[in-house]
Write a protein that holds these residues in place. Structure first.
Motif, PDB file in Angstrom:
ATOM      1  N   MET A  47       0.833  -1.201   0.000  1.00  0.00           N
ATOM      2  CA  MET A  47       0.000   0.000   0.000  1.00  0.00           C
ATOM      3  C   MET A  47       0.869   1.252   0.000  1.00  0.00           C
ATOM      4  SD  MET A  47      -3.034  -1.317   2.531  1.00  0.00           S
ATOM      5  CE  MET A  47      -3.883   0.261   2.555  1.00  0.00           C
ATOM      6  N   ARG A  48       1.899   1.253   0.813  1.00  0.00           N
ATOM      7  CA  ARG A  48       2.803   2.410   0.897  1.00  0.00           C
ATOM      8  C   ARG A  48       3.471   2.680  -0.443  1.00  0.00           C
ATOM      9  NH1 ARG A  48       4.274   7.143   2.219  1.00  0.00           N
ATOM     10  NH2 ARG A  48       6.346   7.443   3.048  1.00  0.00           N
ATOM     11  N   LEU A  49       3.806   1.607  -1.168  1.00  0.00           N
ATOM     12  CA  LEU A  49       4.471   1.743  -2.466  1.00  0.00           C
ATOM     13  C   LEU A  49       3.486   1.970  -3.611  1.00  0.00           C
ATOM     14  CD1 LEU A  49       7.111  -1.089  -1.970  1.00  0.00           C
ATOM     15  CD2 LEU A  49       7.534   1.394  -1.948  1.00  0.00           C
ATOM     16  N   GLY A  50       2.196   1.908  -3.316  1.00  0.00           N
ATOM     17  CA  GLY A  50       1.184   2.144  -4.340  1.00  0.00           C
ATOM     18  C   GLY A  50       1.081   1.038  -5.377  1.00  0.00           C
ATOM     19  N   LYS A  51       1.402  -0.185  -4.964  1.00  0.00           N
ATOM     20  CA  LYS A  51       1.360  -1.304  -5.904  1.00  0.00           C
ATOM     21  C   LYS A  51       0.003  -2.001  -5.829  1.00  0.00           C
ATOM     22  CE  LYS A  51       6.317  -1.914  -6.041  1.00  0.00           C
ATOM     23  NZ  LYS A  51       7.432  -2.875  -6.035  1.00  0.00           N
ATOM     24  N   PRO A  52      -0.480  -2.521  -6.962  1.00  0.00           N
ATOM     25  CA  PRO A  52      -1.776  -3.205  -6.964  1.00  0.00           C
ATOM     26  C   PRO A  52      -1.778  -4.395  -6.005  1.00  0.00           C
ATOM     27  CG  PRO A  52      -1.011  -2.842  -9.213  1.00  0.00           C
ATOM     28  CD  PRO A  52       0.123  -2.474  -8.292  1.00  0.00           C
ATOM     29  N   LEU A  53      -2.833  -4.480  -5.217  1.00  0.00           N
ATOM     30  CA  LEU A  53      -2.978  -5.510  -4.204  1.00  0.00           C
ATOM     31  C   LEU A  53      -4.425  -5.952  -4.156  1.00  0.00           C
ATOM     32  CD1 LEU A  53      -2.171  -7.017  -1.479  1.00  0.00           C
ATOM     33  CD2 LEU A  53      -2.747  -4.857  -0.350  1.00  0.00           C
ATOM     34  N   ILE A  54      -4.637  -7.257  -4.113  1.00  0.00           N
ATOM     35  CA  ILE A  54      -5.981  -7.817  -3.967  1.00  0.00           C
ATOM     36  C   ILE A  54      -5.911  -8.948  -2.958  1.00  0.00           C
ATOM     37  CG2 ILE A  54      -5.732  -9.417  -5.920  1.00  0.00           C
ATOM     38  CD1 ILE A  54      -8.760  -8.620  -6.535  1.00  0.00           C
ATOM     39  N   ALA A  55      -7.002  -9.176  -2.245  1.00  0.00           N
ATOM     40  CA  ALA A  55      -7.001 -10.173  -1.176  1.00  0.00           C
ATOM     41  C   ALA A  55      -8.095 -11.214  -1.385  1.00  0.00           C
ATOM     42  CB  ALA A  55      -7.192  -9.494   0.171  1.00  0.00           C
ATOM     43  N   VAL A  56      -7.753 -12.453  -1.033  1.00  0.00           N
ATOM     44  CA  VAL A  56      -8.714 -13.553  -0.987  1.00  0.00           C
ATOM     45  C   VAL A  56      -8.687 -14.084   0.440  1.00  0.00           C
ATOM     46  CG1 VAL A  56      -9.414 -15.784  -1.949  1.00  0.00           C
ATOM     47  CG2 VAL A  56      -8.132 -14.169  -3.381  1.00  0.00           C
ATOM     48  N   GLY A  57      -9.704 -13.761   1.217  1.00  0.00           N
ATOM     49  CA  GLY A  57      -9.761 -14.244   2.592  1.00  0.00           C
ATOM     50  C   GLY A  57      -8.612 -13.772   3.451  1.00  0.00           C
ATOM     51  N   SER A  58      -8.174 -12.546   3.250  1.00  0.00           N
ATOM     52  CA  SER A  58      -7.045 -12.006   4.004  1.00  0.00           C
ATOM     53  C   SER A  58      -7.480 -10.759   4.762  1.00  0.00           C
ATOM     54  CB  SER A  58      -5.887 -11.687   3.041  1.00  0.00           C
ATOM     55  OG  SER A  58      -4.724 -11.319   3.760  1.00  0.00           O
ATOM     56  N   TRP A  59      -6.513 -10.031   5.255  1.00  0.00           N
ATOM     57  CA  TRP A  59      -6.739  -8.795   5.992  1.00  0.00           C
ATOM     58  C   TRP A  59      -7.516  -7.795   5.147  1.00  0.00           C
ATOM     59  CZ3 TRP A  59      -5.018  -8.044  10.981  1.00  0.00           C
ATOM     60  CH2 TRP A  59      -4.057  -8.942  11.470  1.00  0.00           C
ATOM     61  N   THR A  60      -8.342  -7.003   5.809  1.00  0.00           N
ATOM     62  CA  THR A  60      -8.922  -5.823   5.183  1.00  0.00           C
ATOM     63  C   THR A  60      -8.426  -4.637   5.997  1.00  0.00           C
ATOM     64  OG1 THR A  60     -10.943  -6.031   6.499  1.00  0.00           O
ATOM     65  CG2 THR A  60     -10.958  -6.999   4.299  1.00  0.00           C
ATOM     66  N   GLU A  84     -12.211   3.796   3.972  1.00  0.00           N
ATOM     67  CA  GLU A  84     -12.724   2.849   2.992  1.00  0.00           C
ATOM     68  C   GLU A  84     -11.650   1.796   2.756  1.00  0.00           C
ATOM     69  OE1 GLU A  84     -13.855   4.896  -0.548  1.00  0.00           O
ATOM     70  OE2 GLU A  84     -15.054   6.343   0.519  1.00  0.00           O
ATOM     71  N   PRO A  85     -12.067   0.575   2.367  1.00  0.00           N
ATOM     72  CA  PRO A  85     -11.034  -0.425   2.059  1.00  0.00           C
ATOM     73  C   PRO A  85     -10.100   0.110   0.981  1.00  0.00           C
ATOM     74  CG  PRO A  85     -13.197  -1.444   2.153  1.00  0.00           C
ATOM     75  CD  PRO A  85     -13.405   0.043   2.228  1.00  0.00           C
ATOM     76  N   SER A  86      -8.812  -0.085   1.186  1.00  0.00           N
ATOM     77  CA  SER A  86      -7.817   0.465   0.277  1.00  0.00           C
ATOM     78  C   SER A  86      -7.476  -0.471  -0.866  1.00  0.00           C
ATOM     79  CB  SER A  86      -6.547   0.800   1.052  1.00  0.00           C
ATOM     80  OG  SER A  86      -6.823   1.797   2.010  1.00  0.00           O
ATOM     81  N   TYR A  87      -8.012  -1.674  -0.856  1.00  0.00           N
ATOM     82  CA  TYR A  87      -7.774  -2.634  -1.928  1.00  0.00           C
ATOM     83  C   TYR A  87      -8.966  -3.584  -1.958  1.00  0.00           C
ATOM     84  CZ  TYR A  87      -6.091  -5.216   2.131  1.00  0.00           C
ATOM     85  OH  TYR A  87      -5.985  -5.792   3.363  1.00  0.00           O
ATOM     86  N   PRO A  88      -9.203  -4.181  -3.125  1.00  0.00           N
ATOM     87  CA  PRO A  88     -10.372  -5.056  -3.237  1.00  0.00           C
ATOM     88  C   PRO A  88     -10.152  -6.414  -2.593  1.00  0.00           C
ATOM     89  CG  PRO A  88      -9.237  -4.894  -5.346  1.00  0.00           C
ATOM     90  CD  PRO A  88      -8.538  -3.959  -4.403  1.00  0.00           C
ATOM     91  N   SER A 110      -7.108 -12.350 -12.265  1.00  0.00           N
ATOM     92  CA  SER A 110      -7.616 -11.514 -13.354  1.00  0.00           C
ATOM     93  C   SER A 110      -7.461 -10.027 -13.011  1.00  0.00           C
ATOM     94  CB  SER A 110      -9.080 -11.849 -13.627  1.00  0.00           C
ATOM     95  OG  SER A 110      -9.637 -10.982 -14.578  1.00  0.00           O
ATOM     96  N   TRP A 111      -7.837  -9.652 -11.796  1.00  0.00           N
ATOM     97  CA  TRP A 111      -7.768  -8.251 -11.373  1.00  0.00           C
ATOM     98  C   TRP A 111      -6.328  -7.747 -11.349  1.00  0.00           C
ATOM     99  CZ3 TRP A 111      -5.449  -5.364  -7.619  1.00  0.00           C
ATOM    100  CH2 TRP A 111      -5.898  -4.063  -7.463  1.00  0.00           C
ATOM    101  N   VAL A 112      -5.424  -8.498 -10.698  1.00  0.00           N
ATOM    102  CA  VAL A 112      -4.044  -8.009 -10.557  1.00  0.00           C
ATOM    103  C   VAL A 112      -3.374  -7.903 -11.926  1.00  0.00           C
ATOM    104  CG1 VAL A 112      -2.752 -10.155 -10.099  1.00  0.00           C
ATOM    105  CG2 VAL A 112      -2.040  -8.023  -9.022  1.00  0.00           C
ATOM    106  N   LEU A 113      -3.633  -8.850 -12.804  1.00  0.00           N
ATOM    107  CA  LEU A 113      -3.003  -8.781 -14.135  1.00  0.00           C
ATOM    108  C   LEU A 113      -3.568  -7.624 -14.949  1.00  0.00           C
ATOM    109  CD1 LEU A 113      -2.702 -12.570 -15.017  1.00  0.00           C
ATOM    110  CD2 LEU A 113      -0.888 -11.009 -14.251  1.00  0.00           C
ATOM    111  N   ARG A 114      -4.839  -7.331 -14.813  1.00  0.00           N
ATOM    112  CA  ARG A 114      -5.411  -6.144 -15.493  1.00  0.00           C
ATOM    113  C   ARG A 114      -4.759  -4.866 -14.996  1.00  0.00           C
ATOM    114  NH1 ARG A 114     -10.364  -8.395 -14.492  1.00  0.00           N
ATOM    115  NH2 ARG A 114     -10.852  -6.810 -12.942  1.00  0.00           N
ATOM    116  N   GLN A 115      -4.519  -4.788 -13.683  1.00  0.00           N
ATOM    117  CA  GLN A 115      -3.881  -3.595 -13.131  1.00  0.00           C
ATOM    118  C   GLN A 115      -2.459  -3.412 -13.648  1.00  0.00           C
ATOM    119  OE1 GLN A 115      -5.906  -1.515 -11.318  1.00  0.00           O
ATOM    120  NE2 GLN A 115      -7.310  -3.131 -11.957  1.00  0.00           N
ATOM    121  N   LEU A 116      -1.812  -4.527 -13.931  1.00  0.00           N
ATOM    122  CA  LEU A 116      -0.417  -4.474 -14.381  1.00  0.00           C
ATOM    123  C   LEU A 116      -0.285  -4.354 -15.891  1.00  0.00           C
ATOM    124  CD1 LEU A 116       1.053  -7.135 -11.929  1.00  0.00           C
ATOM    125  CD2 LEU A 116       1.222  -4.625 -11.778  1.00  0.00           C
ATOM    126  N   GLY A 117      -1.430  -4.351 -16.578  1.00  0.00           N
ATOM    127  CA  GLY A 117      -1.432  -4.131 -18.036  1.00  0.00           C
ATOM    128  C   GLY A 117      -1.046  -5.351 -18.794  1.00  0.00           C
TER     129      GLY A 117
END
Length: 156
Positions: free
Chosen positions: A115-128, A135-139, A149-156
């Motif tokens: 989050m500090r580095l502004g890199k795309p992050l998504i969680a499956v059953g992890s911390w929110t 507001e949640p800072s990542y999906p 699918s989400w992380v790869l879309r964010q990375l282009g």
């Protein structure tokens, strides 16, 4: 290794369901040509590497200790850092994006770095984690397929 580098972070002592999800994440990342980065040990790290390895993917483990032998058997590259949990910062710098599966305090530190580095992050059953706007800072999603699918879309 021209694909995106995606860290799969999560519980070192994972549940069977977390391991199932992590293994699927690893397989999907390998199918997409991504390089999987992890802490290189057990639980989610091992399961995700097993999934990627099984599909011919590249896996990089940044290990806490000074011995390559402590890495899981599915690593393509094992890097002994000798840094203990401080290696989480190296994982955050090495990765372009993150998928968190379950996890404890170490995973939370990696989430904070991402989050500090502004890199795309998504969680499956992890911390929110709520950001400054409360507001949640990542999906968060329910499946490995949705996360990858989400992380790869964010990375282009």
């Amino acid at each position: 290794m021209n694909g995106p580098y995606v860290a799969v972070i999560g519980a070192g002592q994972a549940t069977m369901e977390q391991e199932r999800v992590a293994e699927r994440v690893g397989a999907l990342l390998a199918d997409a040509g991504a390089v999987l980065v992890s802490g290189g040990r057990g639980g989610v790290m091992l399961a995700s590497c097993r999934g990627a390895h099984g599909r011919g993917g590249v896996t990089v483990g940044l290990l806490p200790g000074a011995d390559r032998a402590e890495g899981n058997p599915f690593l393509t590259v094992a890097v002994p850092t000798g840094m203990g949990e401080l290696r989480n910062g190296l994982i955050a710098r090495a990765a372009d994006g993150f998928v968190a599966v379950g996890g404890g305090w170490g995973t939370l530190s990696e989430i904070g770095f991402a989050m500090r580095l502004g890199k795309p992050l998504i969680a499956v059953g992890s911390w929110t984690v709520e950001g400054p706007a409360q507001e949640p800072s990542y999906p968060t999603v329910d499946t490995a397929e949705a996360a990858v699918s989400w992380v790869l879309r964010q990375l282009g």
